[in-house]
Design an enzyme around this catalytic site. Structure first.
Site, PDB file in Angstrom:
ATOM      1  N   ARG A  35      32.273  14.937  70.280  1.00 36.17           N
ATOM      2  CA  ARG A  35      31.128  15.714  69.814  1.00 36.17           C
ATOM      3  C   ARG A  35      31.336  16.283  68.403  1.00 36.17           C
ATOM      4  O   ARG A  35      30.382  16.595  67.699  1.00 36.17           O
ATOM      5  CB  ARG A  35      30.921  16.873  70.795  1.00 36.17           C
ATOM      6  CG  ARG A  35      29.621  17.610  70.677  1.00 36.17           C
ATOM      7  CD  ARG A  35      29.606  18.739  71.689  1.00 36.17           C
ATOM      8  NE  ARG A  35      29.464  18.277  73.050  1.00 36.17           N
ATOM      9  CZ  ARG A  35      28.289  18.061  73.640  1.00 36.17           C
ATOM     10  NH1 ARG A  35      27.180  18.294  73.001  1.00 36.17           N
ATOM     11  NH2 ARG A  35      28.239  17.622  74.882  1.00 36.17           N
ATOM     12  N   CYS A  42      28.486  22.800  77.979  1.00 35.86           N
ATOM     13  CA  CYS A  42      28.316  24.216  78.304  1.00 35.86           C
ATOM     14  C   CYS A  42      28.136  25.073  77.055  1.00 35.86           C
ATOM     15  O   CYS A  42      27.153  25.790  76.911  1.00 35.86           O
ATOM     16  CB  CYS A  42      29.528  24.680  79.111  1.00 35.86           C
ATOM     17  SG  CYS A  42      29.541  26.430  79.448  1.00 35.86           S
ATOM     18  N   GLU A 203       7.293  19.286  90.601  1.00 40.12           N
ATOM     19  CA  GLU A 203       8.516  19.014  91.363  1.00 40.12           C
ATOM     20  C   GLU A 203       8.227  17.968  92.446  1.00 40.12           C
ATOM     21  O   GLU A 203       7.229  18.060  93.153  1.00 40.12           O
ATOM     22  CB  GLU A 203       9.034  20.327  91.972  1.00 40.12           C
ATOM     23  CG  GLU A 203      10.056  20.194  93.082  1.00 40.12           C
ATOM     24  CD  GLU A 203      11.344  19.477  92.674  1.00 40.12           C
ATOM     25  OE1 GLU A 203      11.927  19.827  91.643  1.00 40.12           O
ATOM     26  OE2 GLU A 203      11.756  18.565  93.418  1.00 40.12           O
ATOM     27  N   ASP A 313      32.057  17.695  85.818  1.00 43.90           N
ATOM     28  CA  ASP A 313      30.798  16.998  86.108  1.00 43.90           C
ATOM     29  C   ASP A 313      30.995  15.496  86.284  1.00 43.90           C
ATOM     30  O   ASP A 313      30.143  14.825  86.859  1.00 43.90           O
ATOM     31  CB  ASP A 313      29.801  17.196  84.947  1.00 43.90           C
ATOM     32  CG  ASP A 313      29.132  18.560  84.961  1.00 43.90           C
ATOM     33  OD1 ASP A 313      29.546  19.422  85.754  1.00 43.90           O
ATOM     34  OD2 ASP A 313      28.207  18.764  84.163  1.00 43.90           O
ATOM     35  N   HIS A 445      27.905  54.912  93.416  1.00 46.11           N
ATOM     36  CA  HIS A 445      26.480  55.263  93.482  1.00 46.11           C
ATOM     37  C   HIS A 445      26.071  55.931  92.175  1.00 46.11           C
ATOM     38  O   HIS A 445      26.807  56.773  91.676  1.00 46.11           O
ATOM     39  CB  HIS A 445      26.243  56.232  94.638  1.00 46.11           C
ATOM     40  CG  HIS A 445      24.821  56.702  94.699  1.00 46.11           C
ATOM     41  ND1 HIS A 445      23.807  55.910  95.188  1.00 46.11           N
ATOM     42  CD2 HIS A 445      24.250  57.883  94.302  1.00 46.11           C
ATOM     43  CE1 HIS A 445      22.661  56.585  95.105  1.00 46.11           C
ATOM     44  NE2 HIS A 445      22.908  57.776  94.562  1.00 46.11           N
TER      45      HIS A 445
HETATM   46  C1  LIG Z   1      20.767  23.589  79.758  1.00 45.97           C
HETATM   47  C2  LIG Z   1      21.989  23.721  80.622  1.00 45.97           C
HETATM   48  C3  LIG Z   1      22.336  24.960  81.109  1.00 45.97           C
HETATM   49  C4  LIG Z   1      23.468  25.107  81.898  1.00 45.97           C
HETATM   50  N1  LIG Z   1      23.779  26.355  82.345  1.00 45.97           N
HETATM   51  C5  LIG Z   1      24.859  26.523  83.120  1.00 45.97           C
HETATM   52  C6  LIG Z   1      25.226  27.815  83.577  1.00 45.97           C
HETATM   53  O1  LIG Z   1      24.562  28.807  83.270  1.00 45.97           O
HETATM   54  N2  LIG Z   1      26.326  27.940  84.327  1.00 45.97           N
HETATM   55  C7  LIG Z   1      27.087  26.859  84.683  1.00 45.97           C
HETATM   56  O2  LIG Z   1      28.092  27.028  85.381  1.00 45.97           O
HETATM   57  N3  LIG Z   1      26.786  25.613  84.257  1.00 45.97           N
HETATM   58  C8  LIG Z   1      25.696  25.431  83.492  1.00 45.97           C
HETATM   59  N4  LIG Z   1      25.392  24.177  83.028  1.00 45.97           N
HETATM   60  C9  LIG Z   1      26.246  23.044  83.450  1.00 45.97           C
HETATM   61  C10 LIG Z   1      27.520  23.004  82.625  1.00 45.97           C
HETATM   62  O3  LIG Z   1      27.184  22.893  81.270  1.00 45.97           O
HETATM   63  C11 LIG Z   1      28.383  21.831  83.064  1.00 45.97           C
HETATM   64  O4  LIG Z   1      28.601  21.901  84.455  1.00 45.97           O
HETATM   65  C12 LIG Z   1      29.741  21.878  82.369  1.00 45.97           C
HETATM   66  O5  LIG Z   1      29.574  21.793  80.976  1.00 45.97           O
HETATM   67  C13 LIG Z   1      30.622  20.711  82.852  1.00 45.97           C
HETATM   68  O6  LIG Z   1      31.823  20.750  82.171  1.00 45.97           O
HETATM   69  P1  LIG Z   1      32.679  19.432  81.914  1.00 45.97           P
HETATM   70  O7  LIG Z   1      33.885  19.883  81.176  1.00 45.97           O
HETATM   71  O8  LIG Z   1      32.834  18.690  83.161  1.00 45.97           O
HETATM   72  O9  LIG Z   1      31.774  18.508  80.974  1.00 45.97           O
HETATM   73  P2  LIG Z   1      31.011  18.756  79.600  1.00 45.97           P
HETATM   74  O10 LIG Z   1      30.829  20.195  79.317  1.00 45.97           O
HETATM   75  O11 LIG Z   1      29.804  17.897  79.681  1.00 45.97           O
HETATM   76  O12 LIG Z   1      32.010  18.199  78.505  1.00 45.97           O
HETATM   77  C14 LIG Z   1      32.323  16.847  78.406  1.00 45.97           C
HETATM   78  C15 LIG Z   1      32.668  16.515  76.976  1.00 45.97           C
HETATM   79  O13 LIG Z   1      33.251  15.219  76.954  1.00 45.97           O
HETATM   80  C16 LIG Z   1      32.891  14.579  75.757  1.00 45.97           C
HETATM   81  N5  LIG Z   1      33.062  13.135  75.947  1.00 45.97           N
HETATM   82  C17 LIG Z   1      32.427  12.317  76.805  1.00 45.97           C
HETATM   83  N6  LIG Z   1      32.899  11.060  76.718  1.00 45.97           N
HETATM   84  C18 LIG Z   1      33.864  11.088  75.775  1.00 45.97           C
HETATM   85  C19 LIG Z   1      34.737  10.113  75.235  1.00 45.97           C
HETATM   86  N7  LIG Z   1      34.725   8.840  75.657  1.00 45.97           N
HETATM   87  N8  LIG Z   1      35.590  10.482  74.262  1.00 45.97           N
HETATM   88  C20 LIG Z   1      35.635  11.767  73.825  1.00 45.97           C
HETATM   89  N9  LIG Z   1      34.838  12.726  74.310  1.00 45.97           N
HETATM   90  C21 LIG Z   1      33.970  12.404  75.280  1.00 45.97           C
HETATM   91  C22 LIG Z   1      31.444  14.996  75.545  1.00 45.97           C
HETATM   92  O14 LIG Z   1      31.114  14.906  74.183  1.00 45.97           O
HETATM   93  C23 LIG Z   1      31.472  16.450  76.041  1.00 45.97           C
HETATM   94  O15 LIG Z   1      31.643  17.344  74.967  1.00 45.97           O
HETATM   95  C24 LIG Z   1      24.281  23.986  82.207  1.00 45.97           C
HETATM   96  C25 LIG Z   1      23.951  22.722  81.690  1.00 45.97           C
HETATM   97  C26 LIG Z   1      22.820  22.588  80.916  1.00 45.97           C
HETATM   98  C27 LIG Z   1      22.489  21.237  80.369  1.00 45.97           C
END
Ligand SMILES: Cc1cc2nc3c(=O)[nH]c(=O)nc-3n(C[C@H](O)[C@H](O)[C@H](O)COP(=O)(O)OP(=O)(O)OC[C@H]3O[C@@H](n4cnc5c(N)ncnc54)[C@H](O)[C@@H]3O)c2cc1C
Length: 466
Positions: A35, A42, A203, A313, A445
């Site tokens: 990125r 997140c 929905e 995720d 409280h």
């Molecule tokens: C609008 C929105 C609101 C949200 N709000 C919440 C919330 O309030 N609370 C909550 O708990 N969760 C929330 N989430 C969910 C949360 O963002 C995700 O669950 C969390 O980011 C997952 O973390 P992760 O580390 O698994 O993946 P990610 O945060 O998705 O990070 C993965 C990273 O891997 C990188 N990547 C992918 N493939 C490659 C590659 N081949 N080489 C190098 N880099 C790569 C990507 O660029 C990315 O930066 C929200 C999501 C969205 C879209």
């Protein structure tokens, strides 16, 4: 060429926390993200920017619609660019914070696209076009998730947006159609409703937020309706035509039937997210994916290939930042030969609308389906002194405890500060507490925390403030 104990692919809450924990345990670690900025979905386009907008739009709505009821007179007008600037500033501070934490824990942060070349080898395409090969004892896949598209609909991030476009609109749309009544659609729908848009949520299912306890879900929907959000349930979007004056969205009853056209200015597609493993080279190492494209692991986060692990995720389970973080810690501890473990029954989930919705553990429907006998204690926010003082009396706490042992099995909260209140319930479930343990614990409280205590008392029928 360089050798690491662990190379983590992805710099989101899963990846960067894995790198930090690896550093703490004395491992040499690299965290690769394509990125350009660490923090993943997140920090960059998810939890953090959405929560910044939820906060500022809530203040705007409070000032405009609720201050007069509290004896405050104020002239309020919207500075959308200023609101977005606050969001951008917060994101910048936190993503720089992640870079600092990687350095502090002696993990190397590498910007570039990582491809698994085989067990023990990761090739990184660097932004300058060159590539670098990382040799490593372990690879942790933490590549997260991406927006799920709607068949036949192209997201242009201009008029047809995903959550990423919806947190960066240049002006308040007159009409916003939200496709999908999950938490992301409802949070972002709330933001734009408060800022003045007419919001309609379409929905597919016959209820919003399907994972929530249904009693909470029903009251939640009624509150959102009172706030002006409209819902069309059991309905599917089948197409969209981009006319110059409006988007013409064709919808049909989910069960089939006559189509209908809805006009809108912006359409937000928020029907869910999919695990992201595109161009990662999983096939090079024969890493197994499931039918939904998620990396298959065992409970220790091991894939089918020795030395390759997956968290967050990109694998099964709720797509939540703290779930990714918990798995990161457990996975790295397992790599270090310790006994890392995640208790999925104690992972809270929060919807950051106003009021908030938060839950942890089992829903009433899940307990019924599992044939578990349970007791229920409920307590309404209207009966809580602090809720009255802050004029936030919507909602209730619902506690579910085992009928025989009194062990807390689930807690569901609709109400102000639910996201903070749920921490006590998560701790109770983690510690195997009984409802009586909570009922007999002193709670300050007047605080909203007393709603949780009173709900715990209600499990045994002795709630004292209603
Ligand atoms: C609008 C929105 C609101 C949200 N709000 C919440 C919330 O309030 N609370 C909550 O708990 N969760 C929330 N989430 C969910 C949360 O963002 C995700 O669950 C969390 O980011 C997952 O973390 P992760 O580390 O698994 O993946 P990610 O945060 O998705 O990070 C993965 C990273 O891997 C990188 N990547 C992918 N493939 C490659 C590659 N081949 N080489 C190098 N880099 C790569 C990507 O660029 C990315 O930066 C929200 C999501 C969205 C879209």
């Amino acid at each position: 060429m360089s050798g690491f104990d662990v190379v983590i692919i992805g710099g989101g809450p899963g990846g960067y926390n894995a790198a930090i924990r690896a550093g703490q345990l004395g491992m040499t670690a690299a965290c690769v993200d394509k990125r350009g900025v660490f923090g993943g979905t997140c920090l960059n386009v998810g939890c953090i920017p959405s929560k910044a907008l939820l906060h500022t739009s809530e203040l705007f709505d409070e000032a405009r619609n609720h201050f007069p009821k509290l004896g405050i007179k104020a002239e309020v007008s919207l500075d959308l660019a200023g609101m977005m600037a606050h969001k951008t500033k917060v994101v910048g501070e936190l993503t720089r914070g992640v870079e600092f934490l990687l350095k502090k824990n002696k993990a190397e942060g590498i910007v570039g696209e990582a491809v698994i070349a085989g067990a023990g080898r990761v090739d990184v395409k660097l932004p300058n076009g060159q590539s670098r090969t990382l040799e490593t004892k372990n690879i942790v896949i933490a590549t997260g998730s991406d927006v799920m598209g709607l068949p036949g609909v192209t997201i242009d991030e201009d008029r047809i947006v995903s959550s990423t476009g919806a947190i960066a609109l240049k002006e308040v749309p007159k009409r916003l159609l939200v496709v999908g009544g999950g938490y992301i659609g409802l949070e972002l729908g709330s933001v734009w409703r408060r800022l003045g848009a007419e919001v309609l949520v379409v929905e597919f299912l016959d209820r919003i937020t399907p994972g929530l306890d249904s009693e909470i879900g029903k009251q939640f929907q009624r509150i959102l309706q009172k706030q002006g959000i409209k819902f069309q349930l059991s309905t599917k979007v089948v197409g969209v035509e981009k006319a110059s004056d409006a988007l013409r969205v064709t919808v049909e009853p989910a069960a089939g039937g006559a189509p209908q056209t809805i006009e809108t200015d912006i359409m937000l597609v928020s029907i869910g997210r999919r695990a992201y493993t595109d161009n990662l080279g999983v096939a090079n190492a024969s890493v197994k994916l499931d039918a939904r494209g998620r990396v298959v692991t065992d409970v220790h986060f091991r894939t089918n290939v020795p030395g390759i692990w997956a968290i967050g995720d990109a694998r099964e389970g709720p797509m939540l930042a703290h779930k990714a973080e918990d798995e990161a810690v457990a996975c790295i501890e397992n790599i270090a030969g310790r006994a890392g473990h995640v208790n999925y029954d104690a992972i809270p989930a929060v919807v950051y609308t106003a009021p908030e919705v938060a839950s942890v553990g089992k829903t009433e429907e899940e307990l019924k389906a599992a044939g578990i006998n349970y007791k229920v204690g409920k307590f309404p926010f209207t009966a809580n002194a602090r809720a009255k003082t802050i004029a936030a009396t919507d909602g209730f706490v619902k506690m579910l405890a085992d009928a025989k042992t009194d062990r807390v099995l689930g807690v569901h909260i609709l109400g102000a500060e639910a996201g903070n209140l749920i921490a006590e319930a998560a701790l109770a479930i983690e510690f195997g507490a009984s409802s009586e343990d909570i009922a007999r614990t002193s709670h300050a409280h007047p605080t909203l925390t007393e709603t949780v205590r009173q709900a715990a008392m209600a499990v045994e029928g002795w709630a004292m403030q209603m």
